[in-house]
Design a protein around this motif. Sequence first.
Motif, short mmCIF file in Angstrom:
data_model
loop_
_atom_site.label_atom_id
_atom_site.label_comp_id
_atom_site.label_asym_id
_atom_site.label_seq_id
_atom_site.Cartn_x
_atom_site.Cartn_y
_atom_site.Cartn_z
N ALA A 161 16.24 0.65 -11.98
CA ALA A 161 17.43 1.46 -11.76
C ALA A 161 17.11 2.87 -11.29
N SER A 162 15.84 3.23 -11.38
CA SER A 162 15.40 4.56 -10.95
C SER A 162 14.68 4.47 -9.60
N ASP A 163 14.16 5.60 -9.16
CA ASP A 163 13.35 5.62 -7.93
C ASP A 163 11.86 5.56 -8.23
N ALA A 164 11.50 5.18 -9.44
CA ALA A 164 10.11 5.18 -9.87
C ALA A 164 9.21 4.40 -8.92
N ASP A 165 8.18 5.07 -8.43
CA ASP A 165 7.11 4.47 -7.62
C ASP A 165 7.56 3.99 -6.24
N LYS A 166 8.78 4.27 -5.83
CA LYS A 166 9.17 3.89 -4.47
C LYS A 166 8.28 4.58 -3.45
N GLN A 167 8.08 5.88 -3.63
CA GLN A 167 7.27 6.63 -2.68
C GLN A 167 5.81 6.19 -2.73
N ALA A 168 5.31 5.89 -3.92
CA ALA A 168 3.92 5.46 -4.07
C ALA A 168 3.67 4.15 -3.34
N VAL A 169 4.63 3.22 -3.46
CA VAL A 169 4.49 1.94 -2.76
C VAL A 169 4.52 2.15 -1.25
N LYS A 170 5.44 2.97 -0.78
CA LYS A 170 5.53 3.25 0.65
C LYS A 170 4.26 3.91 1.18
N GLN A 171 3.66 4.79 0.37
CA GLN A 171 2.42 5.45 0.78
C GLN A 171 1.27 4.44 0.87
N GLU A 172 1.23 3.49 -0.07
CA GLU A 172 0.19 2.45 -0.01
C GLU A 172 0.34 1.61 1.26
N ILE A 173 1.58 1.29 1.61
CA ILE A 173 1.82 0.51 2.82
C ILE A 173 1.40 1.31 4.05
N ASP A 174 1.72 2.59 4.07
CA ASP A 174 1.31 3.46 5.18
C ASP A 174 -0.21 3.52 5.29
N MET A 175 -0.88 3.60 4.14
CA MET A 175 -2.36 3.63 4.14
C MET A 175 -2.93 2.35 4.70
N ALA A 176 -2.33 1.22 4.34
CA ALA A 176 -2.81 -0.07 4.86
C ALA A 176 -2.70 -0.09 6.38
N ARG A 177 -1.58 0.39 6.89
CA ARG A 177 -1.41 0.43 8.35
C ARG A 177 -2.41 1.38 9.00
N GLU A 178 -2.67 2.50 8.34
CA GLU A 178 -3.59 3.49 8.89
C GLU A 178 -5.01 2.95 9.00
N ILE A 179 -5.40 2.08 8.08
CA ILE A 179 -6.77 1.53 8.15
C ILE A 179 -6.83 0.27 9.02
N GLY A 180 -5.69 -0.07 9.65
CA GLY A 180 -5.72 -1.15 10.64
C GLY A 180 -5.14 -2.47 10.21
N VAL A 181 -4.47 -2.52 9.06
CA VAL A 181 -3.83 -3.77 8.65
C VAL A 181 -2.54 -3.92 9.45
N THR A 182 -2.50 -4.94 10.30
CA THR A 182 -1.33 -5.17 11.15
C THR A 182 -0.61 -6.47 10.79
N GLY A 183 -1.22 -7.25 9.92
CA GLY A 183 -0.62 -8.50 9.48
C GLY A 183 -1.17 -8.89 8.13
N VAL A 184 -0.47 -9.79 7.46
CA VAL A 184 -0.90 -10.20 6.13
C VAL A 184 -0.91 -11.73 6.03
N PRO A 185 -1.72 -12.26 5.11
CA PRO A 185 -2.52 -11.54 4.13
C PRO A 185 -3.77 -10.90 4.75
N CYS A 186 -4.21 -9.84 4.10
CA CYS A 186 -5.47 -9.21 4.47
C CYS A 186 -6.27 -9.02 3.19
N PHE A 187 -7.44 -9.62 3.14
CA PHE A 187 -8.30 -9.53 1.96
C PHE A 187 -9.34 -8.44 2.22
N ILE A 188 -9.24 -7.34 1.51
CA ILE A 188 -10.19 -6.24 1.67
C ILE A 188 -11.20 -6.35 0.55
N ILE A 189 -12.43 -6.66 0.92
CA ILE A 189 -13.47 -6.94 -0.07
C ILE A 189 -14.39 -5.74 -0.21
#
Length: 221
Positions: A161-189
Amino acid sequence: METVNIDIVSDVVCPWCYLGKNRLAQAIANVSGEINVAVQWRPYQLNPDLPPEGVDHKQHLAAKLGGQAAVDDAHRMLENLGMEDGVAFNFDAVKVSPNTLDAHRLIRWAATSGEAAQAELVNLLFKAYFEEGRNVGEHTVLLDIAEQGGLERPVIAALLASDADKQAVKQEIDMAREIGVTGVPCFIIEQQYAVMGAQSVEVLSSALREIAQMKAEHPAH
């Protein structure tokens, strides 16, 4: 035994991610006794611009894939692959293409209860969407899944019911795109090696063994 760490970048409405999850589980079983594997699930949104209430699934897919015939072909292929990998896809049951931001928040909160709790919640979300046709963008559905996965329903209700972690999740998604993840699944080992797509059990097993061997031979790296 060496421990190999895997971050899985995934979306809960991606059928290939569901297949990839089951294939990785088989690969981990293959190397059991040789390698410890630690898994963390990371967010990605294939359709971040969908409204909170979602959209009609069939219309959305037909527009995305170029018509109903293409959708039917894709579903037949996935159903056949699912039978091989223990996934009972039921695409006819899916009515809504949801916005998955809240589902990813739930996965993030499950991680605070440990790796096994997060893995169980991810499995429940995939099963709910692809096998039961439930709308995993709807809070009531997410609360039922959270409770089924052992999380405290009143706590999760307050968080959703709150906005908890919405921004954190969006930032993680942005980071994934920045390191070159363009499709999923992507297993980063080991935060160094990326395996893209729902690769075969054999490919994933080999990757785990090769990286475990490299870690053993070059522990400083």
